[in-house]
Design a protein around this motif. Structure first.
Motif, PDB file in Angstrom:
ATOM      1  N   LYS A 185      43.345  25.992  41.551  1.00 51.43           N
ATOM      2  CA  LYS A 185      43.743  24.618  41.873  1.00 51.43           C
ATOM      3  C   LYS A 185      44.434  24.572  43.226  1.00 51.43           C
ATOM      4  O   LYS A 185      44.247  23.619  44.008  1.00 51.43           O
ATOM      5  CB  LYS A 185      44.688  24.093  40.786  1.00 51.43           C
ATOM      6  CG  LYS A 185      44.792  22.582  40.727  1.00 51.43           C
ATOM      7  CD  LYS A 185      43.500  21.970  40.218  1.00 51.43           C
ATOM      8  CE  LYS A 185      43.606  20.469  40.073  1.00 51.43           C
ATOM      9  NZ  LYS A 185      42.328  19.862  39.645  1.00 51.43           N
ATOM     10  N   LEU A 186      45.230  25.585  43.519  1.00 56.11           N
ATOM     11  CA  LEU A 186      45.909  25.633  44.812  1.00 56.11           C
ATOM     12  C   LEU A 186      44.895  25.703  45.948  1.00 56.11           C
ATOM     13  O   LEU A 186      45.056  25.044  46.984  1.00 56.11           O
ATOM     14  CB  LEU A 186      46.862  26.834  44.858  1.00 56.11           C
ATOM     15  CG  LEU A 186      47.635  27.067  46.167  1.00 56.11           C
ATOM     16  CD1 LEU A 186      48.407  25.810  46.575  1.00 56.11           C
ATOM     17  CD2 LEU A 186      48.586  28.255  46.010  1.00 56.11           C
ATOM     18  N   LEU A 187      43.840  26.464  45.753  1.00 52.15           N
ATOM     19  CA  LEU A 187      42.787  26.551  46.769  1.00 52.15           C
ATOM     20  C   LEU A 187      42.123  25.201  46.992  1.00 52.15           C
ATOM     21  O   LEU A 187      41.699  24.876  48.105  1.00 52.15           O
ATOM     22  CB  LEU A 187      41.735  27.583  46.352  1.00 52.15           C
ATOM     23  CG  LEU A 187      42.114  29.047  46.518  1.00 52.15           C
ATOM     24  CD1 LEU A 187      41.060  29.955  45.891  1.00 52.15           C
ATOM     25  CD2 LEU A 187      42.288  29.390  47.994  1.00 52.15           C
ATOM     26  N   GLU A 188      42.029  24.409  45.943  1.00 51.83           N
ATOM     27  CA  GLU A 188      41.420  23.087  46.072  1.00 51.83           C
ATOM     28  C   GLU A 188      42.307  22.122  46.865  1.00 51.83           C
ATOM     29  O   GLU A 188      41.835  21.073  47.322  1.00 51.83           O
ATOM     30  CB  GLU A 188      41.133  22.497  44.686  1.00 51.83           C
ATOM     31  CG  GLU A 188      40.010  23.215  43.944  1.00 51.83           C
ATOM     32  CD  GLU A 188      39.756  22.636  42.569  1.00 51.83           C
ATOM     33  OE1 GLU A 188      40.675  21.980  42.017  1.00 51.83           O
ATOM     34  OE2 GLU A 188      38.654  22.839  42.047  1.00 51.83           O
ATOM     35  N   HIS A 189      43.584  22.468  47.033  1.00 55.73           N
ATOM     36  CA  HIS A 189      44.504  21.613  47.771  1.00 55.73           C
ATOM     37  C   HIS A 189      44.812  22.158  49.163  1.00 55.73           C
ATOM     38  O   HIS A 189      45.620  21.574  49.889  1.00 55.73           O
ATOM     39  CB  HIS A 189      45.810  21.440  46.990  1.00 55.73           C
ATOM     40  CG  HIS A 189      45.693  20.519  45.815  1.00 55.73           C
ATOM     41  ND1 HIS A 189      45.245  20.954  44.580  1.00 55.73           N
ATOM     42  CD2 HIS A 189      45.927  19.184  45.695  1.00 55.73           C
ATOM     43  CE1 HIS A 189      45.225  19.925  43.741  1.00 55.73           C
ATOM     44  NE2 HIS A 189      45.637  18.853  44.385  1.00 55.73           N
ATOM     45  N   LEU A 190      44.180  23.262  49.525  1.00 58.00           N
ATOM     46  CA  LEU A 190      44.366  23.822  50.859  1.00 58.00           C
ATOM     47  C   LEU A 190      43.122  23.527  51.700  1.00 58.00           C
ATOM     48  O   LEU A 190      42.001  23.541  51.181  1.00 58.00           O
ATOM     49  CB  LEU A 190      44.589  25.332  50.785  1.00 58.00           C
ATOM     50  CG  LEU A 190      45.885  25.805  50.129  1.00 58.00           C
ATOM     51  CD1 LEU A 190      45.894  27.327  50.015  1.00 58.00           C
ATOM     52  CD2 LEU A 190      47.094  25.317  50.922  1.00 58.00           C
ATOM     53  N   LEU A 206      49.473  31.733  54.717  1.00 56.51           N
ATOM     54  CA  LEU A 206      50.312  32.516  53.797  1.00 56.51           C
ATOM     55  C   LEU A 206      50.061  32.113  52.349  1.00 56.51           C
ATOM     56  O   LEU A 206      49.988  32.969  51.457  1.00 56.51           O
ATOM     57  CB  LEU A 206      51.787  32.336  54.139  1.00 56.51           C
ATOM     58  CG  LEU A 206      52.288  33.009  55.422  1.00 56.51           C
ATOM     59  CD1 LEU A 206      53.742  32.643  55.678  1.00 56.51           C
ATOM     60  CD2 LEU A 206      52.138  34.523  55.322  1.00 56.51           C
ATOM     61  N   LEU A 207      49.932  30.811  52.104  1.00 51.40           N
ATOM     62  CA  LEU A 207      49.634  30.350  50.752  1.00 51.40           C
ATOM     63  C   LEU A 207      48.297  30.901  50.287  1.00 51.40           C
ATOM     64  O   LEU A 207      48.158  31.352  49.141  1.00 51.40           O
ATOM     65  CB  LEU A 207      49.615  28.821  50.702  1.00 51.40           C
ATOM     66  CG  LEU A 207      50.920  28.085  51.011  1.00 51.40           C
ATOM     67  CD1 LEU A 207      50.727  26.578  50.847  1.00 51.40           C
ATOM     68  CD2 LEU A 207      52.050  28.560  50.120  1.00 51.40           C
ATOM     69  N   LEU A 208      47.319  30.875  51.161  1.00 52.74           N
ATOM     70  CA  LEU A 208      45.976  31.337  50.818  1.00 52.74           C
ATOM     71  C   LEU A 208      45.946  32.830  50.547  1.00 52.74           C
ATOM     72  O   LEU A 208      45.405  33.286  49.527  1.00 52.74           O
ATOM     73  CB  LEU A 208      45.022  30.979  51.953  1.00 52.74           C
ATOM     74  CG  LEU A 208      43.597  31.555  51.890  1.00 52.74           C
ATOM     75  CD1 LEU A 208      42.866  31.036  50.671  1.00 52.74           C
ATOM     76  CD2 LEU A 208      42.832  31.214  53.159  1.00 52.74           C
ATOM     77  N   ASN A 209      46.515  33.613  51.446  1.00 47.46           N
ATOM     78  CA  ASN A 209      46.378  35.070  51.369  1.00 47.46           C
ATOM     79  C   ASN A 209      47.398  35.748  50.466  1.00 47.46           C
ATOM     80  O   ASN A 209      47.178  36.896  50.054  1.00 47.46           O
ATOM     81  CB  ASN A 209      46.471  35.684  52.773  1.00 47.46           C
ATOM     82  CG  ASN A 209      45.272  35.344  53.630  1.00 47.46           C
ATOM     83  OD1 ASN A 209      44.165  35.195  53.124  1.00 47.46           O
ATOM     84  ND2 ASN A 209      45.488  35.199  54.929  1.00 47.46           N
ATOM     85  N   THR A 210      48.497  35.056  50.156  1.00 45.73           N
ATOM     86  CA  THR A 210      49.533  35.691  49.338  1.00 45.73           C
ATOM     87  C   THR A 210      49.741  34.967  48.012  1.00 45.73           C
ATOM     88  O   THR A 210      49.563  35.547  46.941  1.00 45.73           O
ATOM     89  CB  THR A 210      50.867  35.761  50.095  1.00 45.73           C
ATOM     90  OG1 THR A 210      50.664  36.261  51.417  1.00 45.73           O
ATOM     91  CG2 THR A 210      51.832  36.685  49.364  1.00 45.73           C
ATOM     92  N   LEU A 211      50.094  33.691  48.068  1.00 47.44           N
ATOM     93  CA  LEU A 211      50.443  32.981  46.840  1.00 47.44           C
ATOM     94  C   LEU A 211      49.247  32.822  45.910  1.00 47.44           C
ATOM     95  O   LEU A 211      49.347  33.065  44.708  1.00 47.44           O
ATOM     96  CB  LEU A 211      51.059  31.618  47.167  1.00 47.44           C
ATOM     97  CG  LEU A 211      52.578  31.643  47.439  1.00 47.44           C
ATOM     98  CD1 LEU A 211      52.883  32.422  48.708  1.00 47.44           C
ATOM     99  CD2 LEU A 211      53.132  30.228  47.559  1.00 47.44           C
ATOM    100  N   VAL A 212      48.096  32.417  46.461  1.00 48.50           N
ATOM    101  CA  VAL A 212      46.890  32.283  45.634  1.00 48.50           C
ATOM    102  C   VAL A 212      46.537  33.611  44.995  1.00 48.50           C
ATOM    103  O   VAL A 212      46.267  33.694  43.784  1.00 48.50           O
ATOM    104  CB  VAL A 212      45.710  31.762  46.486  1.00 48.50           C
ATOM    105  CG1 VAL A 212      44.396  31.913  45.720  1.00 48.50           C
ATOM    106  CG2 VAL A 212      45.922  30.306  46.865  1.00 48.50           C
ATOM    107  N   LEU A 213      46.544  34.667  45.803  1.00 48.04           N
ATOM    108  CA  LEU A 213      46.183  35.991  45.297  1.00 48.04           C
ATOM    109  C   LEU A 213      47.125  36.454  44.196  1.00 48.04           C
ATOM    110  O   LEU A 213      46.698  37.008  43.177  1.00 48.04           O
ATOM    111  CB  LEU A 213      46.191  36.993  46.455  1.00 48.04           C
ATOM    112  CG  LEU A 213      45.928  38.451  46.095  1.00 48.04           C
ATOM    113  CD1 LEU A 213      44.569  38.620  45.426  1.00 48.04           C
ATOM    114  CD2 LEU A 213      46.027  39.339  47.332  1.00 48.04           C
ATOM    115  N   PHE A 214      48.433  36.216  44.359  1.00 49.64           N
ATOM    116  CA  PHE A 214      49.387  36.705  43.362  1.00 49.64           C
ATOM    117  C   PHE A 214      49.375  35.874  42.092  1.00 49.64           C
ATOM    118  O   PHE A 214      49.573  36.415  40.998  1.00 49.64           O
ATOM    119  CB  PHE A 214      50.790  36.790  43.975  1.00 49.64           C
ATOM    120  CG  PHE A 214      51.073  38.152  44.536  1.00 49.64           C
ATOM    121  CD1 PHE A 214      51.859  39.059  43.850  1.00 49.64           C
ATOM    122  CD2 PHE A 214      50.506  38.546  45.737  1.00 49.64           C
ATOM    123  CE1 PHE A 214      52.092  40.336  44.345  1.00 49.64           C
ATOM    124  CE2 PHE A 214      50.736  39.808  46.261  1.00 49.64           C
ATOM    125  CZ  PHE A 214      51.527  40.708  45.557  1.00 49.64           C
TER     126      PHE A 214
END
Length: 428
Positions: free
Chosen positions: A370-375, A343-351
Motif C-alpha cells: 500500500k505504501l508503494l501505491e502512495h509513492l 528512503l521510504l521506497l528502499n528502506t521502509l517498504v522493504l522492512f
C-alpha cells in the motif's frame, strides 16, 4: 518448428493443442482430464495429472520432451523418480519409450496438433527483432486487470528476493530489528554513491551506543562525524573543533575505530547531497527518533512517515557550510521530498515487507504494498521505455514491478513464464 522444451510445457499446461481424437502413439484413445501441476524442481515436469487411456483413468506424473529419445539423453532411464510417469508428451515420437522393467509408457505426439498461429506468435516474441522487450508491439494493449495481477506477482517476487538480505543481516544482529533497520537506513542515506561508507559507518558504531547519548546532540554528531573519519587532522572552526574534542573522549571510552575517510565521494554530487550534509541529517534523525523501526511499524499514514525525515533539523553550522572550515552562501539543508521518498521506497517498504514475511503477518506485507501505491514512480530509462510502449505508470508499485519484469523476465525472454506474455500468446 524451432522451439525449446519450455514451449511444449506451456502448450501442455494450458492444453493449447488440438484435443479432438486424441490417441497415444500405440492407437489407444486418450483424454486429458487434468494437465497437472507444473513442477519447477527436479523430477517429472507435471505432477498429479489425470488422463484416461482407453477405459482406465490414470493419476500421476507427466514428462514432456521435444523428442521421445530425449528421455534417455536426459538421464531419466536410471532415475527412479520417473518410474511412475503415466504419460510421455512429445513433439515428435522418434523412439518408443520402454522402461527397464519392460513397461511401455503411453506417449502423446503433438507434432500436428499445435496451431500454426500460436507457434507464429511465440516465434515472433522470442526470435523477433525487438528493441526494448519481446512483447513491445502488444504490451500496450494488454488489459488493466491482467497487468495489475501480474505486476503484483512480480513485485512480491522482487521484495521476497530483497528481503533475503534483511533476514541475513537480522540473523547476524541476533534478531535485533532496530539495529538491522538502522544499518539499512544508514546505507540508503548514502543514495548509491556513498552507500558503502554509510553502511560501514553504521556497523562501526552500534545504535545502542548512540542511544546512550541521545540527550546530547553534540555528542551524537561527534560520534557520527568522528566514525566517518571527518574529525582527523587540523580543524579551524569552533564547531568542528568541539566535535573533535568530544569524539576523542568518546573514541577512547568505547574503543572505536573510524572508517577510512577516503571512502566518501564528493565528485559529481550536488553540494546538497555531499556526504557531510547527509551525515548531519543522519545525526539529527538519530537524536530525534527513539526506536525508529517501532515507529515505522505503528505509523500508517504516508504523510506522517515523510514527516519523520522532513522535520529533522541539522546543526545551524551547516546553514552556511557544505564542508568543515569552508563557508558557503546560506541555504536550507532539509531533506527534499524526492530524497525522502527514496528512503521510504528502499528502506521502509522493504522492512515492512520483510517483517511481515518473517513473522508470517500479512498485515505488514499489505502495508508495504500500500505504501508503494502512495509513492510516485521512479524515473529512469527502463520506466521511460515502458511509458513509450503505452504502459500506464503512476506509482512506485508499478515502476518497481516493471523493473523486476524487465530485468528478470524480458531480458531473458521468459515470455512463457510471464502473465503478460501468456495473455498475448493466447489472444494473438
Amino acid at each position: 518448428m524451432l522451439f525449446p522444451e519450455d514451449f511444449l510445457h506451456y502448450v501442455w499446461k494450458f492444453r493449447l493443442f488440438e484435443r479432438t481424437g486424441l490417441q497415444t502413439t500405440y492407437g489407444e484413445e486418450l483424454e486429458v482430464l487434468s494437465a497437472g501441476m507444473h513442477n519447477s524442481d527436479s523430477g517429472p515436469d507435471f505432477q498429479t495429472a489425470r488422463v484416461r487411456i482407453g477405459d482406465t483413468v490414470w493419476a500421476g506424473n507427466v514428462e514432456v520432451h521435444v523428442t521421445s529419445s530425449d528421455w534417455q539423453r536426459h538421464g531419466h532411464t536410471t532415475d527412479d523418480s520417473y518410474s511412475n510417469v503415466i504419460l510421455h508428451v512429445v513433439y515428435k515420437d522418434d523412439k518408443p519409450l520402454v522402461l527397464a522393467n519392460g513397461r511401455r509408457v503411453p506417449t502423446l505426439e503433438l507434432q500436428n496438433r499445435i496451431p500454426d498461429d500460436l507457434y507464429n506468435r511465440y516465434h515472433k516474441l522470442i526470435f523477433g527483432e525487438q528493441t526494448v522487450i519481446p512483447c513491445e508491439a502488444n504490451i500496450g494493449a494488454v488489459d488493466g486487470l491482467t497487468m495489475y495481477n501480474w505486476l503484483t506477482r512480480v513485485l512480491v517476487e522482487r521484495l521476497e528476493k530483497r528481503s533475503e538480505a534483511v533476514i541475513t543481516a537480522l540473523n547476524l544482529n541476533r534478531g535485533d530489528w532496530e539495529e538491522t533497520f538502522y544499518q539499512f537506513l544508514a546505507a540508503n542515506f548514502g543514495f548509491k554513491t556513498n552507500a558503502v561508507p554509510f553502511e560501514l559507518l553504521a556497523k562501526s558504531i552500534p545504535q545502542l551506543t548512540l542511544a546512550k547519548h541521545k540527550n546530547n546532540p553534540l555528542q551524537i554528531e561527534a560520534l557520527i562525524f568522528g566514525q566517518a573519519g571527518f574529525l582527523s587532522g587540523e580543524l579551524n572552526d569552533e564547531y568542528p573543533r568541539r566535535l573533535k574534542a568530544e569524539y576523542e573522549f568518546l573514541q577512547k571510552k568505547y574503543k572505536l575505530m573510524p572508517i577510512e575517510n577516503h571512502l566518501w565521494k564528493f565528485m559529481r554530487l550536488r553540494p546538497q547531497n555531499f556526504p557531510t550534509i547527509r551525515l548531519a541529517q543522519f545525526s539529527s534523525l538519530i537524536v530525534h527518533s527513539n526506536h525508529l523501526f517501532s515507529k515505522v511499524l505503528e505509523i500508517k499514514d504516508v504523510k506522517a512517515l515523510r514527516n519523520l525525515f522532513s522535520e529533522i533539523k541539522v546543526n545551524e553550522y551547516w546553514e552556511n557550510h557544505y564542508r568543515f572550515d569552508v563557508e558557503s552562501a546560506p541555504s536550507a539543508k532539509n531533506m527534499g521530498v524526492a530524497s525522502i521518498d527514496i528512503l521510504l521506497l528502499n528502506t521502509l517498504v522493504l522492512f515492512l515487507f520483510s517483517y511481515g514475511r518473517h513473522n508470517q503477518n500479512q498485515h505488514y506485507i499489505n502495508r508495504s504494498l500500500k505504501l508503494l501505491e502512495h509513492l510516485p514512480n521512479e524515473t529512469n530509462n527502463i520506466i521511460t521505455d515502458f511509458v513509450n510502449l503505452g504502459v500506464k505508470i503512476n506509482t512506485a508499485f508499478e515502476s518497481q514491478a516493471l523493473l523486476e519484469l524487465k530485468n528478470n523476465y524480458c531480458n531473458y525472454k521468459k515470455c512463457l513464464q510471464c502473465g503478460v506474455g501468456n495473455k498475448i500468446l493466447k489472444l494473438g
